[in-house]
Design a protein around this motif. Structure first.
Motif, short mmCIF file in Angstrom:
data_model
loop_
_atom_site.label_atom_id
_atom_site.label_comp_id
_atom_site.label_asym_id
_atom_site.label_seq_id
_atom_site.Cartn_x
_atom_site.Cartn_y
_atom_site.Cartn_z
N TYR A 1 12.30 -76.31 94.28
CA TYR A 1 11.56 -76.13 92.83
C TYR A 1 10.11 -76.82 92.91
CZ TYR A 1 10.43 -74.67 88.19
OH TYR A 1 9.77 -74.12 87.01
N GLU A 2 8.92 -76.32 92.65
CA GLU A 2 7.59 -77.07 92.54
C GLU A 2 7.75 -77.90 91.52
OE1 GLU A 2 5.29 -73.61 92.04
OE2 GLU A 2 4.91 -73.49 94.07
N LEU A 3 7.41 -79.32 91.94
CA LEU A 3 7.30 -80.33 91.00
C LEU A 3 5.65 -80.69 90.66
CD1 LEU A 3 10.24 -82.34 92.51
CD2 LEU A 3 10.51 -80.73 90.48
N PHE A 4 5.29 -81.24 91.71
CA PHE A 4 3.93 -81.84 91.51
C PHE A 4 2.98 -81.36 92.75
CE2 PHE A 4 7.18 -84.94 90.42
CZ PHE A 4 6.89 -85.27 89.26
N SER A 5 1.65 -81.35 92.28
CA SER A 5 0.70 -81.14 93.08
C SER A 5 -0.15 -82.42 93.66
CB SER A 5 -0.40 -80.55 92.52
OG SER A 5 -1.82 -80.44 93.26
N SER A 6 -0.52 -82.38 94.98
CA SER A 6 -0.84 -83.74 95.34
C SER A 6 -2.33 -83.97 94.57
CB SER A 6 -1.57 -83.65 96.86
OG SER A 6 -2.33 -82.47 97.03
N ARG A 7 -2.86 -82.97 93.93
CA ARG A 7 -4.15 -83.37 93.24
C ARG A 7 -3.73 -84.30 91.89
NH1 ARG A 7 -5.03 -77.42 93.89
NH2 ARG A 7 -3.78 -77.33 91.79
N SER A 8 -2.62 -84.18 91.58
CA SER A 8 -2.23 -85.16 90.17
C SER A 8 -1.50 -86.53 90.61
CB SER A 8 -1.31 -84.47 89.23
OG SER A 8 0.17 -84.13 89.95
N LYS A 9 -1.50 -86.64 92.20
CA LYS A 9 -1.05 -87.97 92.25
C LYS A 9 -2.00 -89.26 92.40
CE LYS A 9 1.66 -90.19 96.24
NZ LYS A 9 2.23 -89.84 97.61
N TYR A 10 -1.83 -90.16 92.08
CA TYR A 10 -2.61 -91.27 91.94
C TYR A 10 -1.86 -92.71 92.78
CZ TYR A 10 0.24 -92.86 87.65
OH TYR A 10 0.80 -93.20 86.96
N ALA A 11 -2.80 -93.69 93.09
CA ALA A 11 -2.38 -94.58 93.69
C ALA A 11 -2.20 -95.81 92.76
CB ALA A 11 -3.75 -95.26 94.63
N HIS A 12 -1.35 -96.58 92.94
CA HIS A 12 -1.01 -97.71 91.97
C HIS A 12 -0.24 -99.23 92.80
CE1 HIS A 12 3.42 -96.34 91.66
NE2 HIS A 12 2.68 -95.15 91.84
N SER A 13 0.16 -99.85 91.91
CA SER A 13 0.69 -101.08 92.83
C SER A 13 2.24 -101.03 93.05
CB SER A 13 0.61 -102.15 91.83
OG SER A 13 1.31 -102.17 90.70
N SER A 14 2.91 -99.91 92.60
CA SER A 14 4.34 -99.54 92.70
C SER A 14 4.33 -99.03 94.23
CB SER A 14 5.00 -98.89 91.82
OG SER A 14 6.26 -98.43 92.13
N PRO A 15 5.50 -98.94 94.83
CA PRO A 15 5.57 -98.26 96.04
C PRO A 15 6.09 -96.89 95.87
CG PRO A 15 7.62 -99.90 95.78
CD PRO A 15 6.52 -100.26 94.74
N TRP A 16 6.53 -96.56 94.51
CA TRP A 16 6.94 -95.16 94.35
C TRP A 16 5.77 -94.33 94.04
CZ3 TRP A 16 11.74 -94.84 95.68
CH2 TRP A 16 12.33 -96.11 95.64
N PRO A 17 6.00 -92.94 94.29
CA PRO A 17 4.79 -91.98 94.02
C PRO A 17 4.74 -91.89 92.54
CG PRO A 17 6.73 -90.88 94.96
CD PRO A 17 6.93 -92.41 95.02
N ALA A 18 3.33 -91.69 92.10
CA ALA A 18 3.03 -91.45 90.76
C ALA A 18 2.00 -90.35 90.55
CB ALA A 18 2.52 -92.77 90.10
N PHE A 19 2.32 -89.51 89.49
CA PHE A 19 1.66 -88.19 89.25
C PHE A 19 1.26 -88.12 87.80
CE2 PHE A 19 4.72 -87.50 92.67
CZ PHE A 19 3.84 -86.91 93.53
#
Length: 73
Positions: free
Chosen positions: A15-33
């Protein structure tokens, strides 16, 4: 550190969850959207044994995706 264009999907049901356009860089090693693809892409529920943590799961099949932490800056 993966920022290629595309769609992130549930590893279990696809199932589609997130687009790479909504991803952002931050200090955690986990992806964030900042937003999901569909209004029902994810389901969230409080973690009763972890105050301030919300369990995030696939909105279709319930596969665990991780946590959202409240008041985490």
């Amino acid at each position: 550190n993966h920022f290629e264009p595309g769609i992130y999907v549930c590893a279990k049901c696809g199932y589609e969850l997130f687009s790479s356009r909504s991803k952002y860089a931050h200090s955690s090693p986990w992806p964030a959207f900042t937003e999901t693809i569909h209004a029902d892409s994810v389901a969230k529920r409080p973690e009763h044994n972890r105050p301030g943590a919300i369990k995030v799961s696939c909105g279709r099949c319930g596969n665990g995706l991780g946590h959202e932490f409240l008041n985490d800056g």
